[in-house]
Motif scaffolding. Structure first.
Motif, mmCIF file in Angstrom:
data_model
loop_
_atom_site.group_PDB
_atom_site.id
_atom_site.type_symbol
_atom_site.label_atom_id
_atom_site.label_comp_id
_atom_site.label_asym_id
_atom_site.label_seq_id
_atom_site.Cartn_x
_atom_site.Cartn_y
_atom_site.Cartn_z
ATOM 1 N N THR A 196 0.881 -1.098 0.000
ATOM 2 C CA THR A 196 -0.048 -0.049 0.014
ATOM 3 C C THR A 196 0.956 1.283 -0.123
ATOM 4 O O THR A 196 1.832 1.177 0.558
ATOM 5 N N ASP A 224 -2.151 7.857 -0.608
ATOM 6 C CA ASP A 224 -2.140 9.210 -1.531
ATOM 7 C C ASP A 224 -3.545 10.114 -1.125
ATOM 8 O O ASP A 224 -4.560 9.545 -0.757
ATOM 9 N N VAL A 251 -5.313 8.301 1.710
ATOM 10 C CA VAL A 251 -6.007 7.240 1.454
ATOM 11 C C VAL A 251 -5.036 6.102 1.209
ATOM 12 O O VAL A 251 -3.892 6.449 0.306
ATOM 13 N N HIS A 252 -4.984 4.808 1.677
ATOM 14 C CA HIS A 252 -4.262 3.715 1.620
ATOM 15 C C HIS A 252 -4.659 3.163 -0.048
ATOM 16 O O HIS A 252 -5.823 2.725 -0.132
ATOM 17 N N LYS A 253 -3.694 3.198 -1.001
ATOM 18 C CA LYS A 253 -3.820 2.518 -2.132
ATOM 19 C C LYS A 253 -3.293 1.421 -2.356
ATOM 20 O O LYS A 253 -1.980 1.302 -1.943
ATOM 21 N N LEU A 254 -3.923 0.386 -3.187
ATOM 22 C CA LEU A 254 -3.119 -0.663 -3.627
ATOM 23 C C LEU A 254 -2.246 -0.751 -4.556
ATOM 24 O O LEU A 254 -2.566 -0.060 -5.647
ATOM 25 N N GLY A 255 -0.869 -1.292 -4.421
ATOM 26 C CA GLY A 255 0.074 -1.511 -5.484
ATOM 27 C C GLY A 255 0.397 -2.741 -5.572
ATOM 28 O O GLY A 255 0.452 -3.722 -4.646
ATOM 29 N N ASP A 305 -0.289 1.187 -9.856
ATOM 30 C CA ASP A 305 -1.168 1.806 -8.870
ATOM 31 C C ASP A 305 -2.526 0.931 -9.701
ATOM 32 O O ASP A 305 -2.975 1.456 -10.840
ATOM 33 N N SER A 339 -5.810 1.391 -8.595
ATOM 34 C CA SER A 339 -7.093 2.259 -8.673
ATOM 35 C C SER A 339 -7.004 2.995 -9.918
ATOM 36 O O SER A 339 -7.753 3.262 -10.574
ATOM 37 N N ALA A 340 -5.789 3.753 -10.001
ATOM 38 C CA ALA A 340 -5.413 4.581 -11.210
ATOM 39 C C ALA A 340 -5.563 3.806 -12.328
ATOM 40 O O ALA A 340 -6.170 4.187 -13.751
ATOM 41 N N THR A 351 -9.951 -2.795 -5.154
ATOM 42 C CA THR A 351 -8.645 -1.943 -5.182
ATOM 43 C C THR A 351 -8.313 -1.710 -3.872
ATOM 44 O O THR A 351 -7.506 -0.871 -3.384
ATOM 45 N N ASP A 352 -8.587 -2.594 -2.757
ATOM 46 C CA ASP A 352 -8.412 -2.548 -1.565
ATOM 47 C C ASP A 352 -7.570 -3.734 -1.323
ATOM 48 O O ASP A 352 -8.125 -4.966 -1.098
#
Length: 296
Positions: free
Chosen positions: A5, A8, A11-15, A24, A26-27, A39-40
């Motif tokens: 994670t 951004d 917010v914790h975004k999944l990578g 990335d 979600s992007a 995406t979590d």
């Protein structure tokens, strides 16, 4: 697969770590890809194996169609690789040589204690040295992340309930820890459980009971061992805990630390962590986790 994670806008975004870099998720989903994908990171930990397969299909497709969005590994703010565990369960005195260096008898059953989510932080984060301790110690530990609910699980089936593994530093304020027979106080100060940088799926790790572990303080090697020195191996730990409580997806189990901690040195050679120190804990196949210690 190596999940992570990054933070951004709070917010914790999944990578996902790929050969091309950190994707990335979600992007990339928003980049015109018609994929039903979560995406979590907690959704993947608690989901089925089909969720992980779908994620891999999405990664392959987004890269091949040149719609993947990558982030710069050197510029992201890393989050903990598990963001919302229901439980953080720790095993004490689980390495033979660590028990030897602290003059402790080998336990007959796993010694369990717990930590809380206030202790979670990520790779490269700054960790304040609490004002209430003068004896802050490092502990490299293998983290087990549960992927399927486990209750009364036999040893032979225990690892089937594991989603993956991660590197953890079980920071310990020894003066607080040993103030009473209960260790919780010395283990649960803020940011005392950096985890990451990656959560590596179990299939990629293979045998968790034969991984090298190392700790470096300001570049000096302090711990150098292998999970094969554990008194209770990973399957035995998961099975034992499941006899007493239900393990839920996302729960983290810290499996103990090997020899080389500050507390194990002769008293005249004990140099505990101070503001300005840089600590890196590293586990084979899982990656190196670095944190910077600052004044509170």
């Amino acid at each position: 697969m190596k999940l992570l994670t990054f933070i951004d806008k709070g917010v914790h975004k999944l990578g996902v770590k790929t050969e091309q870099g950190i994707l990335d998720i979600s992007a990339s989903v928003k980049n015109g890809i018609n994929f039903d994908i979560k995406t979590d990171i907690m959704d993947f930990i608690s989901g089925s194996t089909e969720e992980v397969t779908r994620l891999q299909d999405f990664i392959d497709y987004s890269i091949s169609e040149k719609k993947a969005v990558f982030v710069n590994e050197d510029e992201i703010t890393w989050g903990p690789c598990v963001t919302r565990p229901h439980k953080i369960i720790c095993v004490g005195l689980n390495y033979r040589k660590h028990a030897d260096e602290t003059n402790a008898p080998y336990p007959e059953v796993p010694i369990l204690f717990n930590k809380f989510d206030n202790t979670l932080t990520g790779h490269k984060d700054e960790i304040p040295v609490p004002k209430v301790t003068k004896k802050l110690d490092y502990e490299v530990e293998l983290g087990i992340v549960i992927g399927k609910k486990a209750k009364y699980v036999e040893v032979d089936a225990a690892l089937d309930h594991v989603f993956g593994y991660c590197t953890v530093n079980d920071l310990s304020a020894r003066d607080l820890q040993l103030r009473t027979p209960q260790w919780l106080l010395g283990k649960s100060c803020d940011k005392f459980s950096p985890v990451g940088p990656f959560l590596v799926t179990a299939d990629e790790v293979g045998d968790p009971n034969n991984l090298s572990l190392k700790t470096y303080v300001n570049g000096e090697l302090r711990q150098d061992s292998n999970t094969s020195d554990m008194i209770f191996n990973c399957a035995e730990i998961v099975s034992y805990i499941s006899q007493h409580m239900t393990l839920e997806p996302g729960d983290i189990i810290l499996t103990g630390t090997p020899e080389g901690v500050v507390m194990g040195y002769p008293e005249d050679k004990q140099h505990y962590l101070q503001p300005g120190d840089i600590v890196t804990v590293e586990i084979e196949k899982l990656g190196a986790l670095t944190n910077y210690f600052i004044e509170e």
